[in-house]
Design an enzyme around this catalytic site. Structure first.
Site, short mmCIF file in Angstrom:
data_model
loop_
_atom_site.label_atom_id
_atom_site.label_comp_id
_atom_site.label_asym_id
_atom_site.label_seq_id
_atom_site.Cartn_x
_atom_site.Cartn_y
_atom_site.Cartn_z
N SER A 132 0.84 -1.19 0.00
CA SER A 132 0.00 0.00 0.00
C SER A 132 0.88 1.24 0.00
O SER A 132 2.04 1.19 0.41
CB SER A 132 -0.89 0.00 1.26
OG SER A 132 -1.55 1.24 1.42
N TYR A 145 -2.46 -0.33 10.45
CA TYR A 145 -2.29 -0.67 9.03
C TYR A 145 -0.97 -0.14 8.49
O TYR A 145 -0.29 -0.83 7.74
CB TYR A 145 -3.48 -0.13 8.24
CG TYR A 145 -3.61 -0.72 6.85
CD1 TYR A 145 -3.95 -2.06 6.69
CD2 TYR A 145 -3.40 0.05 5.72
CE1 TYR A 145 -4.08 -2.60 5.42
CE2 TYR A 145 -3.53 -0.48 4.45
CZ TYR A 145 -3.87 -1.81 4.30
OH TYR A 145 -3.99 -2.35 3.04
#
Length: 279
Positions: A132, A145
C-alpha cells in the site's frame, strides 16, 4: 500452463486478479475464507479453495491441495488477503494489533514459507505482495495498518535479497485508493476494537465513520482494481519485473515527495491529505 495462488479473492483486487489471470491462460487457485465465496468462484470456472490466513491448518491444507493438483510446482503467489484496522495509536489494544498482524503479516509469512520450497525445487517463481501507499507514507489514524504494511515492505525487501540466487523474484505492488470493499471490511474491526465514543479522538472518528459507511469512491484519484491487475500482470510475466509498482496518482506522488521533502514538510502534507484524520 502457469499456475498462481491468490489470497483474498472474495471481492475487489483479488477477485479481479483471479479473473484476469484466468483469461490470460493462467491456472488460478483463487482462495477465500468463506465456503460461499469459494463456491461462487468455482461457479465462474476457477480453481478455488478455502484459505484462512488466521488459521495455520487452513494454510497448510490449501498449499498441500494446490501442490497436489499441480504435481508439486507453483509458478506464482499473490499475497492480497487482509483487512485494515482504523484507529489512533493510543486507542489500539494489543488484541487489535495482534489481529492486524496475524492476518496481514504472519499469515503471509507462513504461506510464503510453505510455497518457497516448491519454487526452489523448480528453480523459479514469483512472489508478489500487495502492499500500500501506507507502506511508505504513514497516515494518521491508520497506525496498525501503517505498521503492518511497513513490515510487509521490509519483509519483501529481505526476501528479494535472500531468494535472488534461487531464481525467485519478489515484487511489491503499492496501491493508493482503489475501488473495493476495503472500507466496508474495515468497519466491523473498528467497531470491535475501538472505543471511539469515549476517545479524545471522537470528532475525528465521526468523520471516519461517515467515510467508512459512504458508498462508492471516498477519495480523489480512486481507480478500479484493474489498475492493480495491470501491474500484477507485468510483475508476473515480464522477464525483468520492477521491485515496486506504485498504483494511482497519490501513490506515485507520495513516493517522490517523501524523498525530496524534509520530514516536517512531509508531515504537513500527510496531515492535509488525510483531512486531519477525518477521512
Amino acid at each position: 500452463m502457469k499456475s498462481v495462488l491468490i489470497t483474498g479473492c472474495s471481492s475487489g483486487i483479488g477477485a479481479a486478479a483471479a479473473r484476469a489471470l484466468h483469461q490470460q491462460g493462467w491456472r488460478v487457485f483463487a482462495t477465500a475464507r468463506k465456503d460461499e465465496d469459494v463456491d461462487r468462484l468455482k461457479a465462474e470456472g476457477l480453481d478455488s479453495l478455502v484459505l484462512d490466513l488466521d488459521d495455520s491448518a487452513s494454510i497448510r491444507n490449501a498449499v498441500a491441495a494446490v501442490l497436489e493438483q499441480t504435481g508439486g510446482g507453483l509458478d506464482a503467489l499473490f499475497h492480497n488477503g487482509g483487512f485494515g484496522q482504523v484507529g489512533a495509536v493510543e486507542d489500539l489494544t494489543r488484541d487489535a494489533l495482534r489481529a492486524q498482524f496475524e492476518t496481514n503479516l504472519f499469515g503471509w509469512v507462513e504461506l510464503t514459507n510453505l510455497v518457497v520450497p516448491a519454487m526452489r525445487r523448480q528453480g523459479h517463481g514469483r512472489i508478489v505482495f500487495n502492499s500500500s501507499v501506507l507502506g511508505y507514507a504513514a497516515f494518521p489514524y491508520r497506525g496498525a495498518y501503517n505498521a503492518v504494511k511497513f513490515a510487509v515492505e521490509g519483509l519483501a525487501d529481505t526476501l528479494r535479497l535472500e531468494l535472488a540466487e534461487a531464481g525467485i523474484q519478489v515484487v511489491l505492488i503499492e496501491p493508493g485508493p482503489i475501488v473495493s470493499r476495503f472500507r466496508e471490511n474495515c468497519l466491523p474491526h473498528f467497531e470491535q476494537h475501538i472505543d471511539w465514543q469515549h476517545s479524545v479522538h471522537r470528532a475525528q472518528y465521526e468523520g471516519q465513520l461517515a467515510r467508512l459507511r459512504q458508498p462508492g469512491p471516498a477519495a480523489p484519484f480512486t481507480l478500479g482494481p484493474e489498475a492493480v491487475v495491470a501491474k500484477l500482470l507485468h510483475a508476473l510475466e515480464s522477464p525483468y519485473p520492477e521491485a515496486r509498482y506504485p498504483v494511482t496518482t497519490p501513490a506515485v506522488a507520495f513516493w517522490w515527495l517523501r524523498r525530496i521533502l524534509p520530514v516536517k514538510a512531509m508531515d504537513w502534507v500527510l496531515r492535509r491529505a488525510s483531512g486531519g484524520g477525518r477521512r
